[in-house]
Design a protein around this motif. Structure first.
Motif, mmCIF file in Angstrom:
data_model
loop_
_atom_site.group_PDB
_atom_site.id
_atom_site.type_symbol
_atom_site.label_atom_id
_atom_site.label_comp_id
_atom_site.label_asym_id
_atom_site.label_seq_id
_atom_site.Cartn_x
_atom_site.Cartn_y
_atom_site.Cartn_z
ATOM 1 N N ALA A 175 0.667 -1.104 0.052
ATOM 2 C CA ALA A 175 0.133 0.101 -0.043
ATOM 3 C C ALA A 175 0.896 1.230 0.195
ATOM 4 O O ALA A 175 0.558 2.022 -0.809
ATOM 5 C CB ALA A 175 -1.014 0.146 1.033
ATOM 6 N N LEU A 176 1.926 1.168 0.752
ATOM 7 C CA LEU A 176 2.884 2.491 0.977
ATOM 8 C C LEU A 176 3.699 2.720 -0.385
ATOM 9 O O LEU A 176 3.917 3.716 -0.875
ATOM 10 C CB LEU A 176 3.599 2.107 1.984
ATOM 11 C CG LEU A 176 2.995 2.509 3.573
ATOM 12 C CD1 LEU A 176 4.235 2.226 4.244
ATOM 13 C CD2 LEU A 176 2.693 3.802 3.677
ATOM 14 N N ARG A 177 3.754 1.364 -1.119
ATOM 15 C CA ARG A 177 4.687 1.474 -2.280
ATOM 16 C C ARG A 177 3.696 2.032 -3.293
ATOM 17 O O ARG A 177 4.404 2.858 -4.134
ATOM 18 C CB ARG A 177 5.284 0.093 -2.609
ATOM 19 C CG ARG A 177 5.690 -0.123 -3.953
ATOM 20 C CD ARG A 177 7.056 0.922 -4.102
ATOM 21 N NE ARG A 177 7.763 0.537 -5.646
ATOM 22 C CZ ARG A 177 8.561 1.512 -5.740
ATOM 23 N NH1 ARG A 177 9.165 2.412 -5.149
ATOM 24 N NH2 ARG A 177 9.050 1.455 -6.960
ATOM 25 N N ARG A 178 2.530 1.747 -3.550
ATOM 26 C CA ARG A 178 1.578 2.345 -4.523
ATOM 27 C C ARG A 178 1.361 3.601 -4.344
ATOM 28 O O ARG A 178 1.121 4.437 -5.227
ATOM 29 C CB ARG A 178 0.485 1.241 -4.396
ATOM 30 C CG ARG A 178 0.524 0.017 -4.814
ATOM 31 C CD ARG A 178 -0.908 -0.961 -4.517
ATOM 32 N NE ARG A 178 -0.866 -2.219 -5.053
ATOM 33 C CZ ARG A 178 -1.632 -3.361 -4.919
ATOM 34 N NH1 ARG A 178 -2.746 -2.955 -4.009
ATOM 35 N NH2 ARG A 178 -1.327 -4.368 -5.324
ATOM 36 N N PHE A 179 1.220 3.938 -2.868
ATOM 37 C CA PHE A 179 0.924 5.419 -2.797
ATOM 38 C C PHE A 179 2.075 6.192 -2.935
ATOM 39 O O PHE A 179 1.943 7.259 -3.726
ATOM 40 C CB PHE A 179 0.614 5.735 -1.063
ATOM 41 C CG PHE A 179 0.559 6.855 -0.592
ATOM 42 C CD1 PHE A 179 -0.336 7.866 -0.978
ATOM 43 C CD2 PHE A 179 1.711 7.490 0.042
ATOM 44 C CE1 PHE A 179 -0.727 9.130 -0.566
ATOM 45 C CE2 PHE A 179 1.547 8.800 0.325
ATOM 46 C CZ PHE A 179 0.498 9.638 0.206
ATOM 47 N N SER A 180 3.411 5.834 -2.827
ATOM 48 C CA SER A 180 4.331 6.617 -3.358
ATOM 49 C C SER A 180 4.545 6.772 -4.675
ATOM 50 O O SER A 180 5.158 7.800 -5.315
ATOM 51 C CB SER A 180 5.778 5.956 -2.568
ATOM 52 O OG SER A 180 5.872 4.780 -3.039
ATOM 53 N N VAL A 181 4.232 5.736 -5.267
ATOM 54 C CA VAL A 181 4.468 5.671 -6.591
ATOM 55 C C VAL A 181 3.290 6.454 -7.454
ATOM 56 O O VAL A 181 3.597 7.673 -8.491
ATOM 57 C CB VAL A 181 4.205 4.351 -7.511
ATOM 58 C CG1 VAL A 181 4.223 4.395 -8.828
ATOM 59 C CG2 VAL A 181 5.554 3.530 -7.229
ATOM 60 N N MET A 182 2.141 6.500 -6.803
ATOM 61 C CA MET A 182 1.011 7.437 -7.313
ATOM 62 C C MET A 182 1.189 9.139 -7.085
ATOM 63 O O MET A 182 1.011 9.822 -7.776
ATOM 64 C CB MET A 182 -0.378 6.998 -6.994
ATOM 65 C CG MET A 182 -0.904 5.487 -7.571
ATOM 66 S SD MET A 182 -1.048 5.891 -9.137
ATOM 67 C CE MET A 182 -2.486 6.881 -9.092
ATOM 68 N N LEU A 183 1.775 8.995 -5.906
ATOM 69 C CA LEU A 183 2.133 10.467 -5.597
ATOM 70 C C LEU A 183 3.315 11.297 -6.409
ATOM 71 O O LEU A 183 3.274 12.125 -6.774
ATOM 72 C CB LEU A 183 2.515 10.445 -3.920
ATOM 73 C CG LEU A 183 2.838 11.935 -3.172
ATOM 74 C CD1 LEU A 183 1.685 12.754 -3.230
ATOM 75 C CD2 LEU A 183 3.515 11.729 -1.867
ATOM 76 N N SER A 184 4.358 10.293 -6.744
ATOM 77 C CA SER A 184 5.279 10.810 -7.248
ATOM 78 C C SER A 184 4.754 10.954 -8.724
ATOM 79 O O SER A 184 5.154 12.083 -9.635
ATOM 80 C CB SER A 184 6.482 9.492 -7.628
ATOM 81 O OG SER A 184 7.512 10.023 -8.495
ATOM 82 N N LYS A 185 3.964 10.406 -9.259
ATOM 83 C CA LYS A 185 3.112 10.485 -10.740
ATOM 84 C C LYS A 185 2.367 11.863 -10.807
ATOM 85 O O LYS A 185 2.578 12.394 -11.682
ATOM 86 C CB LYS A 185 2.181 9.244 -10.991
ATOM 87 C CG LYS A 185 1.234 9.507 -11.987
ATOM 88 C CD LYS A 185 0.229 8.347 -12.152
ATOM 89 C CE LYS A 185 -1.014 8.710 -13.005
ATOM 90 N NZ LYS A 185 -1.574 9.892 -12.629
ATOM 91 N N GLU A 186 1.762 12.081 -9.554
ATOM 92 C CA GLU A 186 0.934 13.470 -9.751
ATOM 93 C C GLU A 186 1.778 14.571 -9.687
ATOM 94 O O GLU A 186 1.387 15.421 -10.376
ATOM 95 C CB GLU A 186 -0.160 13.454 -8.381
ATOM 96 C CG GLU A 186 -1.146 12.207 -8.325
ATOM 97 C CD GLU A 186 -1.922 12.199 -9.513
ATOM 98 O OE1 GLU A 186 -2.271 13.414 -9.990
ATOM 99 O OE2 GLU A 186 -2.662 11.266 -9.990
ATOM 100 N N LEU A 187 2.885 14.521 -8.741
ATOM 101 C CA LEU A 187 3.597 15.592 -8.819
ATOM 102 C C LEU A 187 4.514 15.630 -9.912
ATOM 103 O O LEU A 187 4.434 16.939 -10.317
ATOM 104 C CB LEU A 187 4.745 15.312 -7.595
ATOM 105 C CG LEU A 187 4.061 15.431 -6.005
ATOM 106 C CD1 LEU A 187 5.133 15.290 -5.029
ATOM 107 C CD2 LEU A 187 3.435 16.747 -5.912
ATOM 108 N N LYS A 188 4.875 14.879 -10.629
ATOM 109 C CA LYS A 188 5.519 14.994 -12.044
ATOM 110 C C LYS A 188 4.475 15.404 -13.063
ATOM 111 O O LYS A 188 4.922 16.200 -13.908
ATOM 112 C CB LYS A 188 6.276 13.475 -12.549
ATOM 113 C CG LYS A 188 7.249 13.085 -11.697
ATOM 114 C CD LYS A 188 7.854 11.715 -12.200
ATOM 115 C CE LYS A 188 8.879 11.253 -11.532
ATOM 116 N NZ LYS A 188 9.305 9.632 -12.059
#
Length: 386
Positions: free
Chosen positions: A11-24
């Motif tokens: 869950a944390l891995r998916r959250f970090s990936v999606m958060l990075s995607k949104e910021l990019k």
């Protein structure tokens, strides 16, 4: 136990990936970034420095038909910062024309015989015509003029009776001692600057999540998200968190780059509490943006729906119109505007130095409305995926 730990890690891995995607994605939209930077800096500076709630340098034309020392003394009292004499009107038609064109806000007409009547104690009338297109400024101009003329009349009466300027101090009077709290110099920039910052944060709290979700529809990536192992909450939560972070950075820039250094706005309370409540407000208000995103099919529609949502919040917040000036039925609707509570909290922390316990009713009201809004937006978002 291992399965639970593995689930949290995923869950944390998916959250970090999606958060990075949104910021990019946000970092690649340079126009939007420039707009955010402009709103949290230049717009707030203009609101704090260019908008005032008081009367300043009201353009005043005079008609002096008396041409005596008394008339000159009276007209000389209409000076800055409230009034600014811009010229003399030779006749009534020119004075009315100046009011119609907006060249003058006030026309002050001194009648012939003013000095003579003051010496003999006869009543005398001074005419004043005010452009009340802006009713607030017109009322202030009338109030200040009445105070000036009343003071002049009192001093003239004392002089006629042979009493000096200090004689009024020996007369019986009711003293009105005013003590101004929280903004002793009554700086309009403090109120307008903070209000505009909160309004801008509200606009982006609704607009950014809606734009982020609608952009997925326009680009066709929403179908990829649907077939991914992510839940609707797993897709939505990183978007809201990333936009909340961006808005908090904007609020910090407004405070530490514009309001505090340039306008000397004091911070009497806890900045930690202010940013914590701001994060909660932005996060929960994002539910309104999600509501707009479920209806809109493109970015233009999302923007128009956001305006329809934001406008009532701003009008019912108390930032533009005091609650006491609203009708009773409309005043009740203010209780459903989360911005109304956020304004009380922000001014309470920044200007009054209030703490959590004193602001608890406002925080509870804002949180309750925000959770309902966010929960409703999440439900609509899930139905859209279904």
């Amino acid at each position: 136990m291992n399965d639970t730990r593995l689930w949290w890690m995923l869950a944390l891995r998916r959250f970090s990936v999606m958060l990075s995607k949104e910021l990019k994605q946000l970092s690649r939209d340079r126009v939007l970034l420039l707009f955010i930077l402009y709103a949290f800096t230049v717009d707030i500076f203009l609101a704090a420095s260019g908008v005032t709630l008081s009367l300043n340098n009201a353009a005043t034309l005079v008609q002096d038909a008396d041409r005596t020392a008394a008339s000159r003394e009276l007209l000389g009292r209409f000076r800055e910062p409230y009034f600014r004499i811009t010229g003399e009107a030779l006749h009534d038609r020119a004075a009315l024309a100046a009011l119609d064109r907006g060249d003058a806000m006030v026309v002050l007409s001194v009648p012939e015989g003013l000095g003579r009547k003051l010496e003999t104690g006869e009543p005398v009338q001074v005419a004043m015509q005010v452009d009340t297109t802006n009713s607030v400024l017109g009322f202030l101009a009338t109030s200040h003029a009445q105070e000036i003329i009343t003071r002049f009349g009192l001093e003239s009466a004392l002089a006629r009776m042979g009493l000096g300027e200090g004689a009024s101090a020996n007369l019986p009077a009711v003293e009105n001692e005013v003590r101004v709290w929280f903004n002793p110099n009554q700086e309009d920039s403090w109120f307008m600057g903070i209000s505009e910052m909160l309004n801008i944060a509200t606009v982006f709290a609704v607009l950014l999540p809606a734009a982020a979700m609608v952009r997925e529809k326009e680009r066709g990536t929403v179908e990829q998200l649907v077939v991914s192992p992510l839940t609707p909450f797993g897709i939505l939560f990183p978007k809201v968190v990333s936009m909340t972070g961006v808005i908090l950075v904007g609020v910090a820039i407004s405070l530490f780059v514009v309001l505090i250094p340039l306008f000397s706005i004091p911070v009497k309370g806890s900045l930690g509490l202010f940013f914590l409540v701001s994060a909660l407000y932005v996060f929960t208000t994002a539910g309104l943006g999600l509501f707009a995103a479920t209806i809109a099919r493109n970015l233009a529609q999302a923007g128009m729906l956001s305006i329809l949502i934001i406008a009532p919040m701003l009008f019912l917040s108390g930032a533009w119109t005091p609650p006491e000036a609203m009708p009773e039925w409309l005043r009740g609707l203010m209780l459903v505007s989360p911005l109304h509570y956020y304004l009380d909290i922000a001014f309470g922390v920044l200007l009054k130095g209030q703490g959590f316990a004193e602001l608890l009713p406002s925080i509870a009201g804002m949180t309750s409305i925000g959770l309902l809004v966010f929960g409703g937006g999440l439900v609509l978002f899930r139905r859209q995926f279904d």
